[in-house]
Scaffold this motif. Sequence first.
Motif, PDB file in Angstrom:
ATOM      1  N   LEU A  54     -14.396 -10.108 -14.510  1.00 30.05           N
ATOM      2  CA  LEU A  54     -14.406  -9.583 -13.141  1.00 30.05           C
ATOM      3  C   LEU A  54     -15.071  -8.216 -13.094  1.00 30.05           C
ATOM      4  N   TYR A  65     -12.009 -13.042  -6.742  1.00 31.68           N
ATOM      5  CA  TYR A  65     -10.807 -12.342  -7.187  1.00 31.68           C
ATOM      6  C   TYR A  65      -9.583 -13.252  -7.238  1.00 31.68           C
ATOM      7  N   TYR A  66      -9.699 -14.412  -6.626  1.00 31.17           N
ATOM      8  CA  TYR A  66      -8.515 -15.267  -6.444  1.00 31.17           C
ATOM      9  C   TYR A  66      -8.613 -16.539  -7.271  1.00 31.17           C
ATOM     10  N   TYR A 119     -22.545  -6.734  -8.532  1.00 27.70           N
ATOM     11  CA  TYR A 119     -22.556  -6.542  -7.081  1.00 27.70           C
ATOM     12  C   TYR A 119     -22.893  -5.100  -6.707  1.00 27.70           C
ATOM     13  N   LYS A 124      -0.373 -10.374  -4.942  1.00 26.48           N
ATOM     14  CA  LYS A 124      -1.660 -10.135  -4.280  1.00 26.48           C
ATOM     15  C   LYS A 124      -2.477 -11.409  -4.128  1.00 26.48           C
ATOM     16  N   PHE A 140     -15.307 -11.504  -2.937  1.00 29.09           N
ATOM     17  CA  PHE A 140     -13.850 -11.503  -2.790  1.00 29.09           C
ATOM     18  C   PHE A 140     -13.238 -12.834  -3.222  1.00 29.09           C
ATOM     19  N   ARG A 157       0.081  -8.960  -9.606  1.00 32.38           N
ATOM     20  CA  ARG A 157      -1.070  -9.768  -9.249  1.00 32.38           C
ATOM     21  C   ARG A 157      -0.637 -11.045  -8.518  1.00 32.38           C
ATOM     22  N   ARG A 188      -8.920  -1.594   0.372  1.00 35.70           N
ATOM     23  CA  ARG A 188      -8.982  -3.033   0.610  1.00 35.70           C
ATOM     24  C   ARG A 188      -8.930  -3.809  -0.702  1.00 35.70           C
ATOM     25  N   VAL A 189      -9.701  -3.374  -1.676  1.00 35.18           N
ATOM     26  CA  VAL A 189      -9.719  -4.083  -2.954  1.00 35.18           C
ATOM     27  C   VAL A 189      -8.375  -3.951  -3.665  1.00 35.18           C
ATOM     28  N   ARG A 190      -7.727  -2.823  -3.430  1.00 31.23           N
ATOM     29  CA  ARG A 190      -6.398  -2.580  -3.995  1.00 31.23           C
ATOM     30  C   ARG A 190      -5.393  -3.645  -3.535  1.00 31.23           C
ATOM     31  N   GLY A 191      -5.639  -4.225  -2.366  1.00 32.68           N
ATOM     32  CA  GLY A 191      -4.754  -5.268  -1.849  1.00 32.68           C
ATOM     33  C   GLY A 191      -5.113  -6.663  -2.336  1.00 32.68           C
ATOM     34  N   THR A 192      -6.118  -6.759  -3.202  1.00 35.13           N
ATOM     35  CA  THR A 192      -6.508  -8.064  -3.760  1.00 35.13           C
ATOM     36  C   THR A 192      -6.094  -8.104  -5.232  1.00 35.13           C
ATOM     37  N   PRO A 193      -6.178  -9.272  -5.852  1.00 32.38           N
ATOM     38  CA  PRO A 193      -5.782  -9.345  -7.261  1.00 32.38           C
ATOM     39  C   PRO A 193      -6.749  -8.631  -8.221  1.00 32.38           C
ATOM     40  N   LEU A 194      -7.898  -8.148  -7.739  1.00 36.07           N
ATOM     41  CA  LEU A 194      -8.811  -7.452  -8.657  1.00 36.07           C
ATOM     42  C   LEU A 194      -8.124  -6.195  -9.187  1.00 36.07           C
ATOM     43  N   PRO A 195      -8.038  -6.036 -10.510  1.00 40.75           N
ATOM     44  CA  PRO A 195      -7.429  -4.803 -11.035  1.00 40.75           C
ATOM     45  C   PRO A 195      -8.251  -3.595 -10.607  1.00 40.75           C
ATOM     46  N   LEU A 250     -24.506  -5.702   1.224  1.00 43.83           N
ATOM     47  CA  LEU A 250     -24.419  -7.094   0.775  1.00 43.83           C
ATOM     48  C   LEU A 250     -24.501  -8.010   1.994  1.00 43.83           C
ATOM     49  N   ARG A 256     -10.256 -12.352 -18.387  1.00 43.08           N
ATOM     50  CA  ARG A 256     -10.639 -12.560 -17.000  1.00 43.08           C
ATOM     51  C   ARG A 256     -10.938 -11.207 -16.332  1.00 43.08           C
ATOM     52  N   LEU A 274      -7.278  -4.753   7.057  1.00 44.68           N
ATOM     53  CA  LEU A 274      -6.946  -3.393   7.463  1.00 44.68           C
ATOM     54  C   LEU A 274      -7.713  -3.017   8.718  1.00 44.68           C
ATOM     55  N   ARG A 292     -18.733  -8.554 -13.289  1.00 45.37           N
ATOM     56  CA  ARG A 292     -19.190  -9.087 -12.012  1.00 45.37           C
ATOM     57  C   ARG A 292     -19.301  -7.954 -10.978  1.00 45.37           C
ATOM     58  N   GLN A 293     -18.352  -6.992 -11.032  1.00 45.49           N
ATOM     59  CA  GLN A 293     -18.428  -5.842 -10.128  1.00 45.49           C
ATOM     60  C   GLN A 293     -19.711  -5.057 -10.356  1.00 45.49           C
ATOM     61  N   HIS A 313       0.811  -1.220   0.000  1.00 39.68           N
ATOM     62  CA  HIS A 313       0.000   0.000   0.000  1.00 39.68           C
ATOM     63  C   HIS A 313       0.843   1.268   0.000  1.00 39.68           C
ATOM     64  N   ILE A 339      -5.001  -9.334   3.401  1.00 40.03           N
ATOM     65  CA  ILE A 339      -4.779  -8.102   4.161  1.00 40.03           C
ATOM     66  C   ILE A 339      -6.051  -7.740   4.922  1.00 40.03           C
TER      67      ILE A 339
END
Lengths: 311, 257
Positions: free
Chosen positions: B6, A110-111, B13, A82, A107, A79, B93-100, A98, B2, A89, B9-10, A59, A87
């Motif tokens: 994604l 995403y993986y 949601y 990540k 979430f 990627r 938070r999302v920035r720390g996941t693999p989602l671009p 939701l 992919r 926070l 999909r966003q 970050h 993480i």
Amino acid sequence: MPTPGNSAAAIEVRGLRKSYGALEAVRGVDLRVAHGEVFALLGPNGAGKTTTVEILEGHRVRSAGEVSVLGHDPASGERAFKERVGIVLQSAGVDPFLSVEETLNLFRGYYPRPLPLDDLLDAVGLREKRRERVRRLSGGQQRRLDVAVGLAGDPELLFLDEPTTGFDPSARREAWEMVGGLKERGKTILLTTHYMEEAEHLADRVAIMNQGLIVAEGRPSELTQRQAATTVRFRLADGAPAPPGDFAAPPEGMDGAYTLTTAEPTRDLHRLTAWVVEHGVELQELSVSRPSLDDVFIDLTGHSAAEDGQS
Amino acid sequence: MRGLALALRQVRYENAGFWRNPLAAFFTIAFPLMFLVIFNLLFGSTELDVEGGVISTSTFYVPGITVMGVIGACYTNVALGVCFSRDGGLLKRVRGTPLPGWALLFGKVGHAVLLAMLLVVIILAAGVLFYGVDIPSNALPAFVVSLALGAAVFCALGLAITAVIPNADAAPAVVNASILPLLFISDVFIPLHDAPAWLTTFADVFPVSHFAGALHTAFNPFETGLGFEVLDLAILAAWGVAGLALAVRFFRWEPRA
């Protein structure tokens, strides 16, 4: 689980520095966290622990030093990196409208290899709340959902930034059990906390940060041993004679206790008990205590961890 | 590939979250309709000179309120949504996941465009049913193209403005102050026939009047051609490109400390 390109340690940091303008928040930190280890970073507010952790998470961009997390440079934002870390926070960061289940599925998507939904719900004890909207969860439940979101991708390394700040004691104990369960699954965990008790309870190793530097590092028991002093404490009935030697008298007019902090507790206790037999008095509420991590913390930082409280 | 899956999909949601807050959803949709009704009550009986003839003021207000609806759904909604997500730690938070990162923002923008489309349909339906307004026929392609461009441009500007908004508490004030005055001076709320020339010149610097100009032409019943306002669309597009460039350059994933 070793992966190609991994160094031996999960986290390896050398000479880490971070400046914000003239302010140097981190001033040369070295850190090594082994795979499967639970490592706690302690320190008063402004010590630089959140900055350090955020650099490891990717970050923040460091000003200087070498950082390797699972063999990656977190600053690259790859990627692949990540996908391997989770993480959690201090702030929640999920859509309040939701449901628990929807949030976790969002979430998980995403993986590449997410944990099964039921495993996640069980890991944090939210199975009964799976259809509840996030905004209707209690504070403790939301925090547990946060942790579950951090676990969604089945990370090898989990960052937990003050996982129990603001929890009541029973919620804290539940959270500790949960972290204990993660450790059994072989996760490497880097946590920051204000609570010494939490670090003593959860962490294999602890580093104490102050003013941008690590001032002590080791197993909790090592740290408390380093602080050689043992405290002997007792009260005397009114009218008893003054005890010998170095025992500090209780403050005037207070129902205080006599205390002695000593590097030679056995010798001092022997003198004390000899004096007791000689004068025919009895010690009330006699206690002999080893220093706690809290004492070490105060000694090293000049702050009490508890007085820092919430950030 | 992919990434695109994604991103879509966003949108889903985002959309689910939006409808879970029914009162907010209701008023988001009802708000432009209320303006349509109020302006028609106040000025609906008058007539307006336009190129080629005279129209009822209702025919002015349907494209006008369409502009307002699209800007509300795209500019205001995207800017506020990003600021609230940013303050709540969702962006970080999302920035720390693999989602671009772009996929997360695509979700917000995609949802905004869907919402804008819904608003346009409702405003047009109200115009036809209650105010006897005719949907453009020969200029229908121009109407659709102008709408799509306007939605995209105001989404980009909505993303860009978040760079100067320090936190979510400041967001409504900054967003409203940046857009409401323009709605008054850009042929959206009030026909500008009697406005001082310098004011319309000033308004023409900004994208709102060009978006409104394009839609008014498409709605002009005396329009015999295709109704494309090429200059308006070009200026609008330029604003969109500038907005996108600023958003890409200055976007912040965390609130200002």
